[in-house]
Scaffold this active site. Structure first.
Site, PDB file in Angstrom:
ATOM      1  CG  HIS A  72      17.044 -11.056  13.737  1.00 10.83           C
ATOM      2  ND1 HIS A  72      17.919 -10.151  14.364  1.00 10.83           N
ATOM      3  CD2 HIS A  72      18.309 -11.974  13.462  1.00 10.83           C
ATOM      4  CE1 HIS A  72      19.350 -10.261  14.082  1.00 10.83           C
ATOM      5  NE2 HIS A  72      19.496 -11.359  13.594  1.00 10.83           N
ATOM      6  CB  CYS A 130      -1.050  -0.034   1.087  1.00 14.29           C
ATOM      7  SG  CYS A 130      -0.284   0.151   2.703  1.00 14.29           S
TER       8      CYS A 130
END
Length: 143
Positions: free
Chosen positions: A98, A65
């Site tokens: 991570h 977006c």
């Protein structure tokens, strides 16, 4: 590999280029995004992506977006989603390594098309490190 992609009007051009890139890698794409430039509501295109990722119908999701924020917020309402808003390939890499991010949120108005494609490449090619990061990822879900 199968990827779900969703976008609003700000991300149509980005989606088209990313789909071309994914198809060049023989990745199956489920397109939930708009193909038009007319204004639409991003949640209508993000929820189906998040549903497919959450229900393991696809491996990963990509949402686009204008700012990437609304799309990420929408996707992250789903319990099994870890959507990461990224604007560099380094952030996309860390999101996968991570955080075991399973949805990449791209801010079309704040990244170039080549940057977006590079983020997608990095996101797809980077594995989750596990180890100490797994404990943290496990704590993300609400109890």
């Amino acid at each position: 590999m199968k990827i779900a992609i969703g976008n609003d009007h700000a991300g149509t051009d980005y989606k088209n280029q990313i789909v071309k890139y994914l198809e060049s890698r023989d990745i199956e794409v489920i397109n939930y995004g708009t193909n038009e430039a007319d204004s639409v509501d991003y949640p209508d295109f993000v929820h189906p992506v998040a549903n497919d990722v959450e229900n393991e119908k696809v491996h990963l999701g990509i949402i686009i977006c204008g700012s990437g924020n609304g799309a990420a917020m929408t996707a992250n309402k789903h319990q099994g989603i870890r959507a990461a808003l990224c604007w560099t390939k380094e952030l996309a890499q860390l999101a996968r390594e991570h955080n075991d991010a399973n949805v990449l949120s791209i801010p079309a108005r704040f990244t170039s098309l080549p940057q977006a494609v590079e983020m997608v490449k990095t996101f797809l090619d980077t594995p989750f490190e596990g180890g100490r990061h797994q404990r943290r990822v496990d704590k993300i879900a609400c109890q």
